[in-house]
Design an enzyme around this catalytic site. Structure first.
Site, PDB file in Angstrom:
ATOM      1  CB  CYS A 118       3.207   2.704   3.173  1.00  0.00           C
ATOM      2  SG  CYS A 118       2.094   1.344   3.572  1.00  0.00           S
ATOM      3  CB  CYS A 200      -4.393   1.254   7.097  1.00  0.00           C
ATOM      4  SG  CYS A 200      -3.218   2.571   7.488  1.00  0.00           S
ATOM      5  CB  CYS A 203      -3.560  -2.242   3.706  1.00  0.00           C
ATOM      6  SG  CYS A 203      -3.639  -1.046   2.369  1.00  0.00           S
ATOM      7  CB  CYS A 226       4.304   0.231   6.432  1.00  0.00           C
ATOM      8  SG  CYS A 226       5.006   0.388   8.067  1.00  0.00           S
TER       9      CYS A 226
END
Length: 230
Positions: A118, A200, A203, A226
């Site tokens: 991240c 994303c 994840c 994040c």
């Protein structure tokens, strides 16, 4: 404007706009800070803010962090929004490609050290783009997570050194979806597939009945943010 002046402005505006509409705050924000931008991740809150902002100030910059790991539905939502509003979102990319990241830090870094991933793909690019502005707008809400429970409508973002506006901070999820339905907004279809929070692809998983709305983010790790709003 020095730091003391910014803090006075933030405290005053936070009190003034706590019980006013998001549109009122957005209008004031773009008037006070011509060098302002909206951060968009194409989630439910962000499509609401895109709709509001384009009606109030259609030339204000809107950017997104392109990690190159988003769901195809997220990119499709981006394209549909650009077509509907006649705008172009600013694409902000990491310095490292996925291939370069793998060479330096190993394959599938997100499985080993999601915080570092991240940092490379979100936090560092965000730091770069925000350096061009005096203020930014986000879609965070207080009831999204304990880490956001104390978010104010107007804050001084110490991490990035600029004013931060959270027009939807006091809204509930129902408020967001009522606005989406009432205004027939485009939204990410993954929201209809048990993805209340979409990051994303690597994840993010669907949320199971009874789970926290952000349980699908970084599942299996003690991680809920994040790093953009910490």
């Amino acid at each position: 404007m020095n730091l003391a002046e910014k803090e006075l402005l933030v405290n005053s505006a936070s009190r003034e706009f706590e019980d006013r509409t998001p549109e009122d705050l957005l209008s004031w924000a773009v008037d006070q800070f011509p060098r302002i931008t909206l951060a968009c991740s194409f989630g439910a809150e962000d499509v609401v803010l895109v709709d509001m902002l384009t009606k109030i100030s259609p030339t204000t910059d809107i950017f997104y962090l392109d990690t190159h790991l988003h769901f195809k539905e997220t990119y499709e939502t981006r394209d549909r929004l650009e077509e509907k509003y006649g705008i172009r979102f600013i694409q902000v990319e990491p310095k490292l490609s996925l291939e370069q990241q793998a060479e330096l830090h190993g394959e599938e870094l997100w499985k080993v050290d999601p915080n570092q991933c991240c940092g490379i793909r979100k936090v560092d690019p965000l730091t770069g783009i925000l350096g061009k502005y005096d203020a930014w707008i986000t879609g965070i809400r207080r009831d999204q997570a304990p880490t956001r429970a104390n978010a104010r409508k107007v804050e001084y973002d110490v991490k990035f050194g600029l004013i931060k506006f959270n027009p939807l901070a006091s809204w509930t999820s129902d408020d967001v979806w009522n606005y989406i339905r009432e205004h027939d907004l485009i939204y990410n279809p993954l929201h209809d597939q048990n993805y209340p929070s979409i990051g994303c692809e690597k994840c993010t998983r669907p949320v199971l009945p009874g789970e926290d709305p952000r349980a699908g983010r970084w599942s299996g790790f003690e991680k809920t943010e994040c790093g953009l709003h910490q």
